[in-house]
Design a protein around this motif. Structure first.
Motif, PDB file in Angstrom:
ATOM      1  N   GLN A 105     -10.719   8.218  -0.668  1.00 21.58           N
ATOM      2  CA  GLN A 105     -11.168   7.218  -1.636  1.00 21.58           C
ATOM      3  C   GLN A 105     -12.632   6.834  -1.455  1.00 21.58           C
ATOM      4  N   GLN A 132      -4.706  11.381  -3.835  1.00 14.78           N
ATOM      5  CA  GLN A 132      -4.641   9.921  -3.854  1.00 14.78           C
ATOM      6  C   GLN A 132      -4.631   9.305  -2.454  1.00 14.78           C
ATOM      7  N   HIS A 133      -4.667  10.149  -1.418  1.00 14.05           N
ATOM      8  CA  HIS A 133      -4.625   9.641  -0.051  1.00 14.05           C
ATOM      9  C   HIS A 133      -5.849   8.767   0.229  1.00 14.05           C
ATOM     10  N   SER A 134      -5.640   7.751   1.060  1.00 11.41           N
ATOM     11  CA  SER A 134      -6.729   6.808   1.360  1.00 11.41           C
ATOM     12  C   SER A 134      -7.923   7.486   2.027  1.00 11.41           C
ATOM     13  N   TRP A 135      -7.702   8.608   2.696  1.00 13.62           N
ATOM     14  CA  TRP A 135      -8.814   9.342   3.293  1.00 13.62           C
ATOM     15  C   TRP A 135      -9.905   9.668   2.280  1.00 13.62           C
ATOM     16  N   GLU A 187       1.142   9.432   3.476  1.00 12.34           N
ATOM     17  CA  GLU A 187       1.231   8.498   2.345  1.00 12.34           C
ATOM     18  C   GLU A 187       1.942   9.128   1.149  1.00 12.34           C
TER      19      GLU A 187
END
Length: 515
Positions: free
Chosen positions: A24, A19-22, A132
């Protein structure tokens, strides 16, 4: 020659957060690198299940990233040619010629220092991003207790409840039911007639990966079934384990969270710590799932059960991480009692006549798992009474448990368990005689030693060692208000009885390997 990339990103084995923004958005110019390295398998002797579990979770994570379209370079053990992450990154920068290097902030001090040192050495910009995952920043605990000598968990826990609105009234400042903590309700012994739920086990053949580890000469401890590795290593499996816990175990988690028995290794515990410590599951995800289940099943799950579970995750887990970053690296060298005794040999085999210890250690070797009271009040308690070096005990705990990563292991071991920090984590040493173990378990009824006896043939070693501990540390502990009563009891014993107890303790300390 590998295809160049404008950005190289490193993912560590405990940073498996899909789920890390990296992740997405897919960027073909970003290359992720993951690696199974000897440096991570050898800094202590790890349980074979722990190494297998981390490698499997990493491989599944890398495969999922590739499935989503991300570019991943994955090195299995022995493939990278690098000794450690510093060497790996330097090699990858030379190979891919990226314009920048990025990594997620490590949760271990040694890796944090090693990766931070790359800034200025690679010839390209270096940047670190948050994982995160945690609910409070690295310095959250230090800032919360700024200017205070004592780091009181309860006040931090209540603040976390308020911040995230967990088990709170609509006003956001009052706890549901008007009570913050139900710890006093959660200390019951497991009745003989109480049914114990069957643990949720997964199944996969791991013979290939175990052979790889053994062929690479990695020294391990513990046992493994090559055809039946049952830990969850994918996100789907971890979510299934979470749902199973909420449905099957949560309703009695709090009541029996301190109980010990010969009849089962897991009882009503979740075994979700590996899933969270690798970041496959987010702590809020875990808490919210269980709170939601409680909200819909309050006829089955009492408030004390869910509060006890929430406290472990958003209170204790976050608190321990904050202590780690507030006190490292000095924390790793603290030895308040100046203990230097060696760890008994049977900590590596479970071959001792003391039933509570043989059960806890044998279970740890079989499952790479023991719950918190087994760690604190059995293996940790005995080591503290014996005067074992905190360094040796740290290595044992860090190696033997599936969920052991230094940020959570050392604060619990050197702090909570051994009081080697002199009172940063706990306000008193957590020691007990056999009375506590008898009260919380069924071990004593089938033990070779007699739990009621302090001296004499086959008197339980916990008893004489308990009083010996207080006697030899009276200078450090005598004025501690939380344990003053024990010193008054000791002082009232007649001189002959005290002498016999100390002689018994001396014999046990000299012959620890034969216990």
């Amino acid at each position: 020659m590998a295809k160049p990339a404008h950005t190289l990103r490193l993912i560590l084995g405990d940073q498996l957060n899909l789920q890390h923004s990296w992740f997405q958005e897919v960027d073909e110019g970003v290359c992720y690198v993951m690696a199974e390295l000897h440096s991570e398998t050898g800094y202590v002797r790890h349980h074979i299940q722990k190494i297998v579990g981390f490698f499997l979770a990493m491989r599944h994570f890398a495969a999922e990233l590739e499935k989503q379209g991300h570019r991943v370079i994955y090195f299995k053990l022995g493939e990278s040619g690098a000794d450690d992450f510093t060497g790996l990154i330097k090699h990858m920068v030379a190979e891919l010629k990226p314009q920048r290097f990025e990594y997620l902030l490590p949760d271990e001090y040694r890796l944090d220092q090693a990766l931070a040192a790359l800034d200025g050495e690679l010839g390209i910009p270096v940047a670190a991003a948050d994982t995160e995952h945690f609910l409070s920043p690295r310095d959250g605990v230090a800032r919360f207790f700024k200017g205070k000598k004592t780091y009181l968990l309860e006040s931090f826990y209540r603040d976390m409840r308020k911040q995230y609105g967990i088990l709170m009234e609509e006003d956001g400042v009052s706890p549901l039911t008007g009570q913050w903590n139900y710890d006093q309700d959660n200390r019951k012994k497991l009745p003989q007639k109480q049914d114990i739920p069957k643990p949720l086990h997964f199944r996969r053949d791991v013979s290939d990966i175990v052979n790889l580890i053994r062929e690479a000469g990695v020294e391990t401890i513990g046992h493994i079934d090559l055809e039946y590795f049952y830990w969850p290593v994918t996100r789907e499996e971890c979510l299934e384990l979470l749902a199973h816990f909420a449905r099957i175990q949560l309703h009695l988690f709090g009541t029996y969270q301190d109980a010990m028995t010969d009849r089962g290794y897991l009882l009503f515990h979740s075994k979700l710590s590996f899933a969270m410590n690798t970041k496959i599951l987010h702590p809020l995800e875990v808490v919210n799932t269980c709170v939601s289940y409680w909200e819909g099943h309050q006829d089955k799950v009492g408030i004390s059960q869910i509060e006890g579970f929430v406290r472990q995750i958003i209170g204790w887990r976050e608190y321990m991480r904050g202590i780690y970053w507030a006190k490292m690296p000095e924390f790793a060298g603290l030895n308040y009692f100046e203990h230097h005794a060696p760890l008994p040999d049977w900590y590596w085999t479970g071959d001792t006549k003391m039933k509570c210890l043989s059960t806890a250690i044998g279970q740890s070797l079989d499952h790479a798992y023991a719950h918190h009271i087994q760690r604190l009040m059995v293996t940790g308690n005995f080591a503290l009474l014996l005067g074992v070096s905190p360094d040796e005990l740290d290595e044992w705990y860090l190696g033997i448990y599936m969920d052991a990563i230094e940020w959570v292991e050392i604060t619990n071991t050197r702090g909570m368990s051994q009081f080697a920090d002199g009172g940063i984590v706990g306000t008193k040493p957590y020691v007990s005689s056999a009375n506590y173990i008898h009260k919380m378990s069924d071990h004593c009824s089938s033990c070779a030693y007699h739990h009621k006896e302090k001296t004499g043939h086959m008197a339980c070693p916990f008893n004489s060692l308990y009083w010996d501990f207080y006697d030899r540390h009276a200078g450090r502990l005598g004025k501690n208000p939380r344990i003053g009563m024990m010193y008054r009891v000791w002082e009232k014993m007649d001189a002959g009885q005290k002498e016999d107890i100390l002689k018994q303790a001396a014999y046990y300390k000299e012959n620890a390997n034969q216990l």
